[in-house]
Design a protein around this motif. Structure first.
Motif, PDB file in Angstrom:
ATOM      1  N   ALA A 209      -7.489   3.071   3.577  1.00  0.00           N
ATOM      2  CA  ALA A 209      -6.268   3.889   3.630  1.00  0.00           C
ATOM      3  C   ALA A 209      -5.210   3.195   4.474  1.00  0.00           C
ATOM      4  N   ILE A 210      -5.045   1.888   4.257  1.00  0.00           N
ATOM      5  CA  ILE A 210      -4.063   1.096   4.994  1.00  0.00           C
ATOM      6  C   ILE A 210      -2.709   1.165   4.281  1.00  0.00           C
ATOM      7  N   TYR A 211      -1.711   1.668   5.007  1.00  0.00           N
ATOM      8  CA  TYR A 211      -0.363   1.784   4.475  1.00  0.00           C
ATOM      9  C   TYR A 211       0.655   1.016   5.307  1.00  0.00           C
ATOM     10  N   SER A 212       0.217   0.320   6.350  1.00  0.00           N
ATOM     11  CA  SER A 212       1.165  -0.393   7.206  1.00  0.00           C
ATOM     12  C   SER A 212       0.490  -1.603   7.829  1.00  0.00           C
TER      13      SER A 212
ATOM     14  N   ALA B 112      -8.227  -2.713   3.783  1.00  0.00           N
ATOM     15  CA  ALA B 112      -7.857  -2.508   2.377  1.00  0.00           C
ATOM     16  C   ALA B 112      -6.472  -1.881   2.281  1.00  0.00           C
ATOM     17  N   PRO B 113      -5.419  -2.706   2.163  1.00  0.00           N
ATOM     18  CA  PRO B 113      -4.080  -2.156   1.924  1.00  0.00           C
ATOM     19  C   PRO B 113      -3.999  -1.546   0.530  1.00  0.00           C
ATOM     20  N   TYR B 114      -3.401  -0.346   0.452  1.00  0.00           N
ATOM     21  CA  TYR B 114      -3.298   0.375  -0.814  1.00  0.00           C
ATOM     22  C   TYR B 114      -1.995  -0.029  -1.517  1.00  0.00           C
ATOM     23  N   VAL B 115      -2.074  -1.050  -2.350  1.00  0.00           N
ATOM     24  CA  VAL B 115      -0.885  -1.684  -2.902  1.00  0.00           C
ATOM     25  C   VAL B 115      -0.054  -0.723  -3.751  1.00  0.00           C
TER      26      VAL B 115
ATOM     27  N   ASN C  53     -10.958 -12.341  13.131  1.00  0.00           N
ATOM     28  CA  ASN C  53     -11.850 -12.530  11.990  1.00  0.00           C
ATOM     29  C   ASN C  53     -11.899 -11.265  11.134  1.00  0.00           C
ATOM     30  N   CYS C  54     -10.790 -11.004  10.473  1.00  0.00           N
ATOM     31  CA  CYS C  54     -10.690  -9.841   9.588  1.00  0.00           C
ATOM     32  C   CYS C  54     -10.060 -10.308   8.284  1.00  0.00           C
ATOM     33  N   ARG C  55     -10.638  -9.878   7.171  1.00  0.00           N
ATOM     34  CA  ARG C  55     -10.168 -10.314   5.870  1.00  0.00           C
ATOM     35  C   ARG C  55      -9.458  -9.153   5.160  1.00  0.00           C
ATOM     36  N   ILE C  56      -8.402  -9.509   4.455  1.00  0.00           N
ATOM     37  CA  ILE C  56      -7.597  -8.517   3.744  1.00  0.00           C
ATOM     38  C   ILE C  56      -8.122  -8.377   2.318  1.00  0.00           C
ATOM     39  N   MET C  57      -8.543  -7.163   1.974  1.00  0.00           N
ATOM     40  CA  MET C  57      -9.040  -6.854   0.635  1.00  0.00           C
ATOM     41  C   MET C  57      -8.040  -5.923  -0.045  1.00  0.00           C
ATOM     42  N   GLY C  58      -7.163  -6.490  -0.861  1.00  0.00           N
ATOM     43  CA  GLY C  58      -6.189  -5.671  -1.560  1.00  0.00           C
ATOM     44  C   GLY C  58      -6.876  -4.611  -2.407  1.00  0.00           C
ATOM     45  N   ALA C  59      -6.271  -3.424  -2.439  1.00  0.00           N
ATOM     46  CA  ALA C  59      -6.870  -2.301  -3.173  1.00  0.00           C
ATOM     47  C   ALA C  59      -5.764  -1.443  -3.774  1.00  0.00           C
ATOM     48  N   SER C  60      -6.167  -0.478  -4.598  1.00  0.00           N
ATOM     49  CA  SER C  60      -5.235   0.466  -5.232  1.00  0.00           C
ATOM     50  C   SER C  60      -4.245  -0.272  -6.120  1.00  0.00           C
ATOM     51  N   PHE C  61      -4.739  -0.731  -7.273  1.00  0.00           N
ATOM     52  CA  PHE C  61      -3.904  -1.466  -8.227  1.00  0.00           C
ATOM     53  C   PHE C  61      -3.761  -0.684  -9.525  1.00  0.00           C
ATOM     54  N   LYS C  62      -2.607  -0.810 -10.144  1.00  0.00           N
ATOM     55  CA  LYS C  62      -2.368  -0.207 -11.449  1.00  0.00           C
ATOM     56  C   LYS C  62      -2.053  -1.238 -12.518  1.00  0.00           C
TER      57      LYS C  62
ATOM     58  N   ALA D  30      -0.522  -9.570  -4.516  1.00  0.00           N
ATOM     59  CA  ALA D  30      -1.273  -9.336  -3.281  1.00  0.00           C
ATOM     60  C   ALA D  30      -1.950 -10.615  -2.815  1.00  0.00           C
ATOM     61  N   LEU D  31      -2.571 -11.336  -3.727  1.00  0.00           N
ATOM     62  CA  LEU D  31      -3.219 -12.597  -3.369  1.00  0.00           C
ATOM     63  C   LEU D  31      -2.198 -13.614  -2.895  1.00  0.00           C
ATOM     64  N   ASN D  32      -1.057 -13.669  -3.565  1.00  0.00           N
ATOM     65  CA  ASN D  32      -0.008 -14.607  -3.184  1.00  0.00           C
ATOM     66  C   ASN D  32       0.575 -14.274  -1.811  1.00  0.00           C
ATOM     67  N   ALA D  33       0.580 -12.988  -1.452  1.00  0.00           N
ATOM     68  CA  ALA D  33       1.108 -12.559  -0.160  1.00  0.00           C
ATOM     69  C   ALA D  33       0.154 -12.866   0.988  1.00  0.00           C
ATOM     70  N   GLY D  34      -1.119 -13.152   0.652  1.00  0.00           N
ATOM     71  CA  GLY D  34      -2.059 -13.506   1.708  1.00  0.00           C
ATOM     72  C   GLY D  34      -3.355 -12.743   1.718  1.00  0.00           C
ATOM     73  N   ALA D  35      -3.551 -11.841   0.767  1.00  0.00           N
ATOM     74  CA  ALA D  35      -4.837 -11.150   0.693  1.00  0.00           C
ATOM     75  C   ALA D  35      -5.948 -12.163   0.433  1.00  0.00           C
ATOM     76  N   HIS D  36      -7.058 -12.018   1.162  1.00  0.00           N
ATOM     77  CA  HIS D  36      -8.177 -12.933   0.978  1.00  0.00           C
ATOM     78  C   HIS D  36      -8.935 -12.648  -0.315  1.00  0.00           C
ATOM     79  N   THR D  37      -8.959 -11.386  -0.691  1.00  0.00           N
ATOM     80  CA  THR D  37      -9.691 -10.959  -1.873  1.00  0.00           C
ATOM     81  C   THR D  37      -9.101  -9.630  -2.322  1.00  0.00           C
ATOM     82  N   CYS D  38      -9.625  -9.071  -3.407  1.00  0.00           N
ATOM     83  CA  CYS D  38      -9.178  -7.774  -3.909  1.00  0.00           C
ATOM     84  C   CYS D  38     -10.372  -7.009  -4.449  1.00  0.00           C
TER      85      CYS D  38
END
Length: 213
Positions: free
Chosen positions: A110-113, A129-132, A159-168, A176-184
């Motif tokens: 539930a990451i919004y910021s 997990a940022p909610y894209v 040591n924290c990895r960004i997992m993009g989430a909430s995609f349509k 999201a990957l181009n912005a720097g997310a490590h994975t999705c």
């Protein structure tokens, strides 16, 4: 990449692609199926994912930590990750969970910021997990959030990895990957769109015909 689903058919269909690091679930995905949570999780674990992320429930740290303990007690030998919604009570819960079981990776959800993501990383979450799509729907630039959090992690050796989430759509995944997310973590329908391109399939068909198949 992770597959974001509780649907056993989809999990079994994509499990052998060689690209998936595990399965992510949440209460909304589990609610789509009639069985109790523990029964659904047991069935997913029977597909032998590399890791299964399960979200804890509760409005206060004590309840979140209690649910954390219950999930681990239900599946003592499973390779689990735990999703923790990030607010004040969530961060309190993260600290206690880290003290009790530092071996269990925590995913701040539930990451919004960028602020939430940075605080979750400092607190010891292994993933956020940022909610894209949800951010875009609320007038928030999700890619700026991802880029800011990634820059902070890299600059401060967190040591924290960004997992993009909430995609349509699949473009959101690429951005999201181009912005720097490590994975999705990707819903099955979007993974299907990424893999099954009409023009690519037509080229493959022609190659096979020309090759005598």
């Amino acid at each position: 990449m992770y597959l974001d689903t509780a649907n056993l058919t989809d999990i079994q269909h994509y499990r052998d692609l060689g690209i998936l690091k595990g399965i992510t679930t949440n209460p909304t995905l589990l609610k789509q199926h009639p069985a109790p949570r523990a029964e659904q999780l047991a069935a997913i674990l029977q597909t032998y994912p590399d890791r299964l992320f399960v979200q804890v429930l509760g409005n206060d740290a004590a309840t979140l930590v209690s649910d954390f303990a219950q999930i681990l007690a239900d599946f003592p030998n499973a390779t689990l990750g735990i999703k923790v919604p990030i607010n004040t009570e969530g961060l309190r819960a993260v600290r206690q969970m880290r003290e009790q079981r530092p071996d269990i990776p925590l995913l701040g959800t539930a990451i919004y910021s960028a602020e939430q993501a940075i605080l979750a990383g400092i607190a010891g979450c292994a993933y956020v997990a940022p909610y894209v799509n949800r951010m875009e729907n609320n007038g928030i630039d999700p890619y700026a959030v991802i880029a800011t959090a990634r820059h902070y992690y890299d600059e401060h050796a967190i040591n924290c990895r960004i997992m993009g989430a909430s995609f349509k759509n699949t473009q959101q995944i690429l951005h999201a990957l181009n912005a720097g997310a490590h994975t999705c973590t990707i819903p099955p329908e979007l993974l299907r769109q990424m893999l099954e391109k009409t023009v690519a399939n037509e080229a493959i068909r022609v190659f096979n015909v020309d090759g005598g198949l």
